[in-house]
Design an enzyme around this catalytic site. Structure first.
Site, PDB file in Angstrom:
ATOM      1  N   SER A 163       0.898  -1.225   0.044  1.00 10.49           N
ATOM      2  CA  SER A 163      -0.056  -0.083  -0.071  1.00 10.49           C
ATOM      3  C   SER A 163       0.834   1.084   0.039  1.00 10.49           C
ATOM      4  O   SER A 163       1.637   1.589  -0.896  1.00 10.49           O
ATOM      5  CB  SER A 163      -1.138  -0.124   1.195  1.00 10.49           C
ATOM      6  N   ASP A 258     -10.401  -3.365  -4.235  1.00 13.20           N
ATOM      7  CA  ASP A 258      -9.623  -2.477  -3.802  1.00 13.20           C
ATOM      8  C   ASP A 258      -9.399  -1.332  -4.808  1.00 13.20           C
ATOM      9  O   ASP A 258      -9.367  -1.177  -5.946  1.00 13.20           O
ATOM     10  CB  ASP A 258      -8.013  -3.121  -3.996  1.00 13.20           C
ATOM     11  N   HIS A 288      -8.225  -4.781  -0.137  1.00 18.18           N
ATOM     12  CA  HIS A 288      -7.090  -4.240   0.028  1.00 18.18           C
ATOM     13  C   HIS A 288      -6.760  -4.498   1.732  1.00 18.18           C
ATOM     14  O   HIS A 288      -8.030  -4.231   2.457  1.00 18.18           O
ATOM     15  CB  HIS A 288      -7.220  -2.560  -0.153  1.00 18.18           C
TER      16      HIS A 288
END
Length: 315
Positions: A163, A258, A288
């Site tokens: 991320s 996501d 995610h």
């Protein structure tokens, strides 16, 4: 595009909803950090035992950057030195630390049979962009400079993260290519944030607003960036880099549910078009953040083993 969560991912999402999980954008950064750290006890698998785990302090102009070294057994040695992965944790540049990703780093060290060094870069909003970038670049250069004393082969050094950490890894790879860091052997980008313009379709599809919601992404962005101009700075949005030619081999992981899915897919495609060797793995039924949830989601363990195999082959 239509998204159907895997059965276990749907069950985890339902459990979070029924538990009354507070939205991060309703919390202060300090509250969000505490909540994120506590959640790891529910989602992380048992930490695999390693041969050596120790904390480090990396010199920087503002003071030492905390870091943690993970050495597994066995480890792949050439001339007594091991390959290494410099890892940047996720958390939207606002939350997360060495502890939140301790199990992830242990798992990657074990799966890849290499040393992992986790970097506790400065967080926003106390330290806005580009503080995290500066720490990531400084830390990577220090690891390269200190490689021999750490038991690391500097010619087999890679970067990675999930991320926000994937964003930092991508930025460090570009910076290193352009002479602001060591030559890198690889980059592991786990559902990376690559474009703060947030204009890709997955940023507005209802099906992708799972755990990492569209509103919390904006909360992270507003805490991290100093203003709208930062969106176009490649150090914040690596997709804005003038060219991706000459970057190290990449492993890019994306998830179907996501908001960052499409920008990750596009970044992988653009790397390939630039002649970079790319392994792109998509997990269409996951959301995610799933990668850190190996206690609850088997696909997280599948992904970790896949990354480990790629690292063994690449560095």
């Amino acid at each position: 595009m239509p998204v159907t969560l895997d059965a276990d991912a749907a069950a985890v999402y339902k459990a979070f909803q029924e538990a009354g999980r507070p939205a991060y954008e309703t919390l202060t950064p300090a509250e969000a950090r505490a909540y994120y750290l506590a959640a790891r006890l529910v989602t992380n698998p048992e930490p695999p035992p390693l041969a050596d785990v120790r904390d480090l302090g990396i010199p920087a102009p503002h003071g030492a950057i905390p870091a943690r070294l993970y050495r597994p057994h066995p480890v792949r040695l050439v001339g007594g030195l091991a390959p290494a992965l410099v890892f940047f944790h996720g958390g939207g540049w606002v939350i997360g630390n060495l502890e939140s990703h301790d199990v992830v780093c242990r798992t990657l060290a074990q799966a890849g049979e290499l040393i992992v060094i986790s970097i506790d870069y400065r967080l926003a909003p106390e330290h806005k962009f580009p503080a995290a970038v500066d720490d990531a670049v400084t830390a990577t250069q220090w690891v390269a400079d200190s490689a021999a004393s750490l038991g690391i082969d500097a010619t087999r050094l890679s970067v990675g993260g999930d991320s926000a950490g994937g964003n930092l890894a991508a930025v460090v790879a570009i910076s290193a290519r352009d002479g602001q860091g060591p030559a890198l052997a690889g980059q592991v980008l786990i559902y990376p944030a690559t474009d703060f313009a947030m204009a890709h379709p997955s940023h507005s599809e209802p099906e992708t607003s799972v755990l990492l919601t569209h509103s919390v992404i904006r909360w992270f962005r507003d805490h991290y960036l100093t203003g709208a101009a930062d969106i176009h700075d490649w150090r914040a949005s690596p997709a804005k880099a003038e060219t991706l030619i000459g970057l190290p081999p990449a492993y890019v992981l994306t998830a179907g549910a996501d908001p960052l899915r499409d920008e990750g897919d596009e970044y992988a495609r653009r790397l390939q078009e630039a002649g970079v060797p790319v392994t792109h793995r998509n997990f269409p039924g996951q959301f995610h953040g799933f990668f850190t949830m190996g206690k609850l989601l088997q696909q997280a363990n599948v992904a970790a083993n896949d990354i480990g195999a790629w690292l063994k082959q690449t560095i």
